[in-house]
Scaffold this motif. Structure first.
Motif, PDB file in Angstrom:
ATOM      1  N   TYR A 212       0.819  -1.206   0.000  1.00 15.33           N
ATOM      2  CA  TYR A 212       0.000   0.000   0.000  1.00 15.33           C
ATOM      3  C   TYR A 212       0.860   1.266   0.000  1.00 15.33           C
ATOM      4  O   TYR A 212       0.828   2.059  -0.937  1.00 15.33           O
ATOM      5  N   ALA A 230      -5.487  -2.531  -2.557  1.00 14.49           N
ATOM      6  CA  ALA A 230      -5.337  -2.137  -1.152  1.00 14.49           C
ATOM      7  C   ALA A 230      -5.920  -0.743  -0.926  1.00 14.49           C
ATOM      8  O   ALA A 230      -6.558  -0.482   0.101  1.00 14.49           O
ATOM      9  N   ILE A 233      -9.732  -0.900  -0.767  1.00 18.53           N
ATOM     10  CA  ILE A 233     -10.187  -1.326   0.567  1.00 18.53           C
ATOM     11  C   ILE A 233     -10.180  -0.123   1.517  1.00 18.53           C
ATOM     12  O   ILE A 233     -11.130   0.118   2.268  1.00 18.53           O
ATOM     13  N   MET A 234      -9.106   0.642   1.445  1.00 24.18           N
ATOM     14  CA  MET A 234      -8.979   1.837   2.271  1.00 24.18           C
ATOM     15  C   MET A 234     -10.129   2.818   2.008  1.00 24.18           C
ATOM     16  O   MET A 234     -10.722   3.358   2.947  1.00 24.18           O
ATOM     17  N   LEU A 237     -13.309   1.571   3.521  1.00 27.48           N
ATOM     18  CA  LEU A 237     -13.313   1.740   4.982  1.00 27.48           C
ATOM     19  C   LEU A 237     -13.589   3.192   5.349  1.00 27.48           C
ATOM     20  O   LEU A 237     -14.299   3.473   6.317  1.00 27.48           O
ATOM     21  N   TYR A 240     -17.057   3.999   5.462  1.00 29.71           N
ATOM     22  CA  TYR A 240     -17.739   3.130   6.433  1.00 29.71           C
ATOM     23  C   TYR A 240     -18.501   2.005   5.751  1.00 29.71           C
ATOM     24  O   TYR A 240     -19.469   1.477   6.289  1.00 29.71           O
ATOM     25  N   TYR A 242     -18.177  -1.268   5.413  1.00 31.08           N
ATOM     26  CA  TYR A 242     -17.416  -2.419   5.900  1.00 31.08           C
ATOM     27  C   TYR A 242     -17.657  -3.660   5.056  1.00 31.08           C
ATOM     28  O   TYR A 242     -16.750  -4.464   4.838  1.00 31.08           O
ATOM     29  N   ALA A 245     -15.536  -3.426   1.925  1.00 27.57           N
ATOM     30  CA  ALA A 245     -14.128  -3.651   2.249  1.00 27.57           C
ATOM     31  C   ALA A 245     -13.871  -5.122   2.514  1.00 27.57           C
ATOM     32  O   ALA A 245     -12.888  -5.695   2.030  1.00 27.57           O
ATOM     33  N   ALA A 249     -11.404  -7.691   0.606  1.00 30.05           N
ATOM     34  CA  ALA A 249     -10.337  -8.292   1.401  1.00 30.05           C
ATOM     35  C   ALA A 249     -10.361  -9.812   1.288  1.00 30.05           C
ATOM     36  O   ALA A 249      -9.309 -10.463   1.339  1.00 30.05           O
TER      37      ALA A 249
ATOM     38  N   VAL B 112      -3.110  -3.180   4.906  1.00 31.48           N
ATOM     39  CA  VAL B 112      -4.429  -2.536   4.939  1.00 31.48           C
ATOM     40  C   VAL B 112      -5.477  -3.498   5.497  1.00 31.48           C
ATOM     41  O   VAL B 112      -6.346  -3.114   6.295  1.00 31.48           O
ATOM     42  N   VAL B 113      -5.378  -4.777   5.093  1.00 25.90           N
ATOM     43  CA  VAL B 113      -6.313  -5.774   5.624  1.00 25.90           C
ATOM     44  C   VAL B 113      -6.066  -5.963   7.121  1.00 25.90           C
ATOM     45  O   VAL B 113      -7.011  -6.106   7.901  1.00 25.90           O
ATOM     46  N   GLN B 125     -19.378   0.467  13.766  1.00 23.64           N
ATOM     47  CA  GLN B 125     -20.317  -0.617  13.474  1.00 23.64           C
ATOM     48  C   GLN B 125     -19.647  -1.967  13.699  1.00 23.64           C
ATOM     49  O   GLN B 125     -20.098  -2.988  13.195  1.00 23.64           O
TER      50      GLN B 125
END
Lengths: 276, 276
Positions: A212, A230, A233-234, A237, A240, A242, A245, A249, B112-113, B125
């Motif tokens: 990353y 990566a 995913i960031m 997140l 929010y 989830y 993400a 992942a 990141v994961v 959450q």
């Protein structure tokens, strides 16, 4: 006291294993279990949909492609560097040898901004490539450059010990039998190095997939074009999201698992005693 | 031809030179140039700007936080590494291979994961997030989250150095000490520790370098609160994104120095480890 000595067993089994298991459970197993729980709470179609959105697919193509290309570059140059460091003597060899581990020691964010500065259009190297029409920073090529940096030590460090242990008689026999030096290198030396080089390739690939910090500064980070997985995913997140993400992942975790299996197979194939 | 013997393992001079030039050119391009660029950029606006960037309160707060995180993470993961190595290298038990795989696991998880795991656990959450928030416990976007993510990422380093070494050393000396009446702790302190001290130090240095430089995992859990949850690498990112390049590289040069010192220590220790 005497009983223990007679059994030949050392003390501390319960304590050390207990501490190890508790620590691993708290730091690794519980967090991983939350991913499983989070996944189980979503319908399968939803996960599939999230993991295969157009933006996610574009990020996989870039990440896997760039990581594979970078690992291939490191395969070629890693064998070369290992060879030069093991076989030739030149001033500063020890310093160069130590410097090979730099990508392990240098924080990835520092590597990222340094590479971006060097390969930017007005940077030390980018300046020379710009007139040739080659743009590296802020394009997918930048991702390849960053991942080449990050994966650089793996092939060198897996091949070096094999090269050091290589029986000189092999090469001498080839020469005695009339093989030229280049033929000996290609037909005798390289095949001996192949399993170690393959292991290094897979390690570099695995590291590159998840990387990353070094990438985001040089990549440009445009969705669909220069956004690595990566980073996606960031982004999820930070929104929010989830579920989004987690779904992406999972693709990462599956890829790492496959690469680990490949590594185990490589380790079994090259176990000493099998060949010699 | 008959006057001098040629080493059958030596390449012709032209080939030797070409290989050396290619290998060193590659390393210069990817390792030396970026490191030099960090320092060149750091001092591009002169000493005053450099010194001001490092003495600025936000930079000092980042340094302080980074040192605190490392001071918590390094001892904990060292204790874990010692316990794990003692259990794995000194005893036979079922599931040992699985345990070793689990110890290595953080290496194959993207940073990141790794950070995401703790967000899923402690986020707003998350699984435990709401319950902890009600009780006024803050994990995410605070020191505990940064420590947890860093613990996860650096978990394998010490154990990985110690396990192979202790396995190859065997337990004969420990058994002798116990037979002569030493207690378990005394045996560990006076027999085992001296035998593994260099490998232990090596693992400790690697853990420290990664703990101070970790970017991806910490970036996910930190929240980037200036002066509160910014470590040095995150501070570098913020400065860079604000186009304060000279300041970003000035702070990055501190991390680069740490990396170079780490490499020098590694090289010195590797020699001691080889020589016993």
């Amino acid at each position: 006291m005497t009983g223990r000595a007679e059994r030949g067993a050392l003390p501390g089994f319960g304590l050390s294993l207990g501490v190890t298991l508790l620590y691993l459970a708290l730091l690794v197993l519980v967090p991983l279990a939350t991913v499983v729980l989070r996944t189980a709470s979503l319908p399968l179609e939803r996960i599939w949909e999230l993991a295969t959105s157009a933006r996610a697919l574009a990020s996989y193509r870039l990440t896997f492609g760039a990581a594979a290309l970078a690992a291939a570059i490191n395969l070629v140059f890693g064998v070369l560097v290992a060879w030069v460091l093991e076989r030739y003597r030149f001033p500063g060899r020890r310093v160069v040898d130590a410097l090979v581990d730099l990508p392990f020691a240098l924080p990835t964010a520092v590597a990222g901004i340094a590479l971006a500065a060097v390969y930017a259009p007005n940077g030390w190297i980018g300046r020379w490539l710009e007139p040739l029409g080659v743009k590296i920073a802020y394009t997918p090529l930048g991702v390849v450059v960053a991942l080449t940096f990050i994966g650089l030590p793996f092939v060198v460090r897996t091949v070096q010990p094999v090269l050091a242990d290589l029986d000189p008689a092999l090469e001498e026999a080839a020469a005695t039998l009339g093989a030229g030096r280049l033929a000996t290198l290609r037909r005798v030396v390289l095949p001996e190095l192949a399993p170690a080089a393959a292991t290094g390739f897979v390690l570099a690939l695995a590291r590159g997939l998840g990387e990353y910090g070094s990438v985001i500064f040089i990549a440009g980070n445009l969705p669909m074009k220069s956004e690595i997985t990566a980073l996606l995913i960031m982004v999820r997140l930070e929104e929010y999201d989830y579920a989004g993400a987690t779904a992406i992942a999972l693709v990462f975790l599956a890829a790492s698992f496959l690469l680990l299996l490949t590594l185990n197979r490589l380790a079994r194939g090259s176990r000493p005693g099998a060949a010699r | 031809m008959s006057g001098h013997f040629r080493d059958p393992r030596a390449e012709p001079a032209w080939l030797r030179w070409t290989l050396c030039a290619l290998a060193l050119g590659f390393l210069a391009l990817f390792l030396a140039v970026p490191v030099a660029a960090v320092f060149a950029q750091a001092f591009s606006k002169g000493w005053q700007v450099y010194a001001a960037a490092i003495r600025e309160p936000m930079a000092l707060a980042a340094v302080k936080l980074t040192v605190i995180v490392a001071a918590i993470v390094v001892p904990l993961n060292t204790a874990f590494g010692l316990a794990a190595a003692w259990a794995v290298a000194r005893f036979r038990f079922r599931g040992k291979q699985l345990l070793v795989t689990l110890i290595d696991l953080p290496f194959s998880v993207s940073p990141v994961v790794a950070g995401m795991l703790f967000v899923l656990l402690f986020g707003a959450q998350g699984l435990l997030g709401p319950w902890l928030t009600e009780r006024g416990v803050r994990i995410l976007f605070a020191l505990p989250g940064i420590v947890l993510a860093t613990l996860f990422v650096t978990l394998p380093f010490v154990a990985r150095q110690l396990i192979p070494l202790m396995e190859s050393q065997g337990a004969a000396e420990e058994e002798a000490a116990l037979t002569l009446g030493a207690s378990g702790w005394k045996t560990f302190l006076w027999v085992t520790l001296p035998k593994i001290r260099w490998a232990l130090l090596y693992g400790l240095i690697l853990t420290n370098a990664r703990a101070m430089g970790e970017f991806g995992a910490v970036s996910v859990v930190s929240g980037h609160i200036r002066g509160r949850t910014n470590t040095i690498p995150l501070h570098v990112e913020i400065l860079y994104n604000e186009y304060q390049f000279a300041a970003a590289f000035a702070v990055a040069s501190l991390l680069t120095l740490l990396a170079l010192v780490t490499l020098a220590a590694q090289a010195g220790l590797a020699r001691r480890l080889r020589d016993g």
